[in-house]
Design an enzyme around this catalytic site. Structure first.
Site, PDB file in Angstrom:
ATOM      1  CB  ALA A  46     -33.386 -30.351 -66.964  1.00 56.12           C
ATOM      2  CG  HIS A  51     -23.459 -31.676 -64.117  1.00 51.51           C
ATOM      3  ND1 HIS A  51     -23.356 -32.981 -63.720  1.00 51.51           N
ATOM      4  CD2 HIS A  51     -24.349 -31.669 -65.135  1.00 51.51           C
ATOM      5  CE1 HIS A  51     -24.162 -33.721 -64.459  1.00 51.51           C
ATOM      6  NE2 HIS A  51     -24.783 -32.959 -65.321  1.00 51.51           N
ATOM      7  CB  ILE A  61     -32.584 -32.906 -57.152  1.00 54.11           C
ATOM      8  CG1 ILE A  61     -34.075 -32.921 -57.504  1.00 54.11           C
ATOM      9  CG2 ILE A  61     -32.367 -33.020 -55.641  1.00 54.11           C
ATOM     10  CD1 ILE A  61     -34.805 -34.181 -57.128  1.00 54.11           C
TER      11      ILE A  61
HETATM   12  N1  INI Z   1     -31.123 -33.803 -65.492  1.00 57.12           N
HETATM   13  C1  INI Z   1     -32.215 -33.435 -64.812  1.00 57.12           C
HETATM   14  O1  INI Z   1     -33.268 -33.198 -65.418  1.00 57.12           O
HETATM   15  N2  INI Z   1     -32.201 -33.342 -63.452  1.00 57.12           N
HETATM   16  C2  INI Z   1     -31.063 -33.592 -62.746  1.00 57.12           C
HETATM   17  O2  INI Z   1     -31.099 -33.476 -61.483  1.00 57.12           O
HETATM   18  C3  INI Z   1     -29.890 -33.988 -63.451  1.00 57.12           C
HETATM   19  N3  INI Z   1     -28.702 -34.320 -62.734  1.00 57.12           N
HETATM   20  O3  INI Z   1     -28.786 -34.567 -61.534  1.00 57.12           O
HETATM   21  O4  INI Z   1     -27.620 -34.399 -63.328  1.00 57.12           O
HETATM   22  C4  INI Z   1     -29.944 -34.071 -64.852  1.00 57.12           C
HETATM   23  N4  INI Z   1     -28.862 -34.433 -65.574  1.00 57.12           N
HETATM   24  C5  INI Z   1     -28.937 -34.915 -66.926  1.00 57.12           C
HETATM   25  C6  INI Z   1     -28.900 -33.805 -67.961  1.00 57.12           C
HETATM   26  O5  INI Z   1     -30.070 -33.037 -67.924  1.00 57.12           O
HETATM   27  C7  INI Z   1     -28.765 -34.381 -69.384  1.00 57.12           C
HETATM   28  O6  INI Z   1     -29.841 -35.251 -69.647  1.00 57.12           O
HETATM   29  C8  INI Z   1     -27.471 -35.143 -69.604  1.00 57.12           C
HETATM   30  O7  INI Z   1     -26.357 -34.362 -69.211  1.00 57.12           O
HETATM   31  C9  INI Z   1     -27.296 -35.519 -71.108  1.00 57.12           C
HETATM   32  O8  INI Z   1     -27.187 -34.345 -71.913  1.00 57.12           O
END
Ligand code: INI
Length: 159
Positions: A61, A93, A87
């Protein structure tokens, strides 16, 4: 309701000729693919041609906002649809990711000339997310697809 005549901008749910870009986050893929199915079925039902739909898959996201910005800058689309699932149970985080994507997409939506629609689920657990992705409480992907078409037609009327 009071009976006073005003000029109302009437939108419509006709997707004919609407060019849609979808930004889909892969994180929690089972859920986000289900949101995508809901969105695509709804767009088809509203008359959007598959030839007028593009899909950009991103890792999570957090990557949605930047991708939306690129798509807006290309000036090729009438609306951008964002789909994702953050979620709480799975990430310490959660708040960081949610605030980043909600704030980022929110700002783009407020400032851009085309609708940028928020279809990112933010839930406490997987069950809640699955319920909102077609299992029990409708499909958020379908809801935001309809919102996109309504907003495209409203913006066109206002312009
Ligand atoms: N990204 C999500 O879309 N949903 C999640 O629940 C999530 N969690 O759980 O951490 C998540 N993390 C990844 C983040 O969006 C980035 O892709 C990552 O930090 C790289 O920039």
């Amino acid at each position: 309701m009071m009976n006073i005549n005003v000029t109302e901008f009437e939108s419509s749910l006709s997707g004919k000729g609407c060019r849609i870009a979808i930004v889909l986050s892969r994180f929690n893929e089972m859920i986000t693919e289900s949101l995508l199915s809901g969105a695509l079925s709804k767009l088809k039902a509203l008359g959007v041609s598959p030839n007028d739909i593009v899909l950009a898959r991103v890792p999570g996201a957090f990557e949605i906002t930047g991708t939306c910005r690129q798509l807006i800058a290309s000036k090729k689309y009438d609306a951008i649809l964002t789909l994702g699932a953050v979620i709480r149970g799975e990430t310490p985080h959660f708040d960081v990711v949610v605030n980043a994507v909600a704030g980022g997409v929110g700002e783009l939506a407020a400032k851009s000339d085309i609708p940028v629609i928020f279809g990112v689920l933010t839930t406490d657990n997987v069950e809640q997310a699955m319920n909102r992705a077609g299992l029990k409480s409708g499909n958020k992907g379908a809801d935001v697809a309809e919102a996109a078409i309504e907003m495209i037609n409203l913006y066109k009327k206002i312009k």
